[in-house]
Design an enzyme around this catalytic site. Structure first.
Site, short mmCIF file in Angstrom:
data_model
loop_
_atom_site.label_atom_id
_atom_site.label_comp_id
_atom_site.label_asym_id
_atom_site.label_seq_id
_atom_site.Cartn_x
_atom_site.Cartn_y
_atom_site.Cartn_z
N ARG A 62 0.82 -1.21 0.00
CA ARG A 62 0.00 0.00 0.00
C ARG A 62 0.85 1.25 0.00
O ARG A 62 0.45 2.29 -0.54
CB ARG A 62 -0.94 0.00 1.21
CG ARG A 62 -2.20 -0.80 0.98
CD ARG A 62 -2.99 -0.92 2.26
NE ARG A 62 -2.56 -2.02 3.07
CZ ARG A 62 -2.70 -2.09 4.39
NH1 ARG A 62 -3.24 -1.10 5.05
NH2 ARG A 62 -2.29 -3.16 5.04
N GLU A 99 1.38 -5.32 13.30
CA GLU A 99 0.21 -5.47 14.17
C GLU A 99 -0.39 -6.87 14.06
O GLU A 99 -0.89 -7.40 15.04
CB GLU A 99 -0.86 -4.40 13.86
CG GLU A 99 -1.94 -4.33 14.93
CD GLU A 99 -3.10 -3.41 14.57
OE1 GLU A 99 -3.19 -2.91 13.43
OE2 GLU A 99 -3.95 -3.21 15.46
#
Ligand SMILES: O=P(O)(O)OC[C@H]1O[C@H](OP(=O)(O)OP(=O)(O)O)[C@H](O)[C@@H]1O
Ligand SMILES: Nc1ncnc2[nH]cnc12
Length: 174
Positions: A62, A99
């Site tokens: 991204r 994460e």
């Protein structure tokens, strides 16, 4: 509505993706809207300040979307930091946790000349594991890291603490 409020309103929260307990920030509604995508790039470009940037570095995948557009706008080169196994030439590698998982990223050994000014751009700062790994690769090449810019920062994960020795900019905070 302010530019940042418009961007924030477009981001879609997706619960339990890609793992249970994660609230995923989906940026695709920004990408698909020409006005919002340009606003996001405008604001990321402003984070470079007055510094002349030689290379904008983007993180797979991204991060590429934003970093390449910023590089074009600033008249800088674009350098990809890629997930392991995708870059064809000699690389430096760094393993890291993020994460919701772990991975290895790579940077071409000759991507940046010592002392070149670099802006590192990614879509989102969560734990900071990914960006810290990218910084470690840039340090191996003696890049002059001018700043690290994110569209989104999840402040409750304190990712900044992993990057404290460099100027950090985020456009939207949660
Ligand atoms: O701060 P962290 O906890 O390290 O997380 C942030 C990273 O996680 C996402 O990348 P992801 O690995 O999901 O790759 P993608 O861009 O290919 O979706 C995001 O684009 C950041 O690079
Ligand atoms: N919550 C999240 N949403 C989107 N991308 C992420 N990368 C790491 N954490 C993320």
């Amino acid at each position: 509505m302010s530019k940042t409020a418009e961007l924030q309103a477009a981001i879609r929260d997706v619960a339990d993706f890609p793992k249970p307990g994660i609230i995923f920030k989906d940026i695709t509604p920004i990408l698909s809207d020409g006005k919002l995508f340009r606003q996001a790039i405008d604001l990321l470009c402003e984070t470079a300040g007055d510094r002349k940037i030689d290379k904008v570095v983007g993180i797979d995948a991204r991060g590429f979307i934003f970093a390449a557009a910023v590089a074009d706008r600033l008249g800088a080169g674009f350098i990809p930091v890629r997930k392991k196994g995708k870059l064809p030439w000699k690389t430096h590698q760094a393993a890291y946790s993020l994460e919701y998982g772990e991975a290895v990223i790579e940077l071409h050994e000759d991507a940046i000349k010592p002392g070149e000014t670099v802006l590192l751009v990614d879509d989102l700062l969560a734990t900071g594991g990914t960006a810290a790994a990218a910084v470690s690769l840039l340090e191996k090449l003696d890049a002059d890291l001018v700043g690290i810019s994110f569209l989104i920062e999840l402040t409750f994960l304190h990712g900044r603490d992993n990057l404290s020795q460099h100027p950090i900019h985020s456009i939207l905070s949660y």
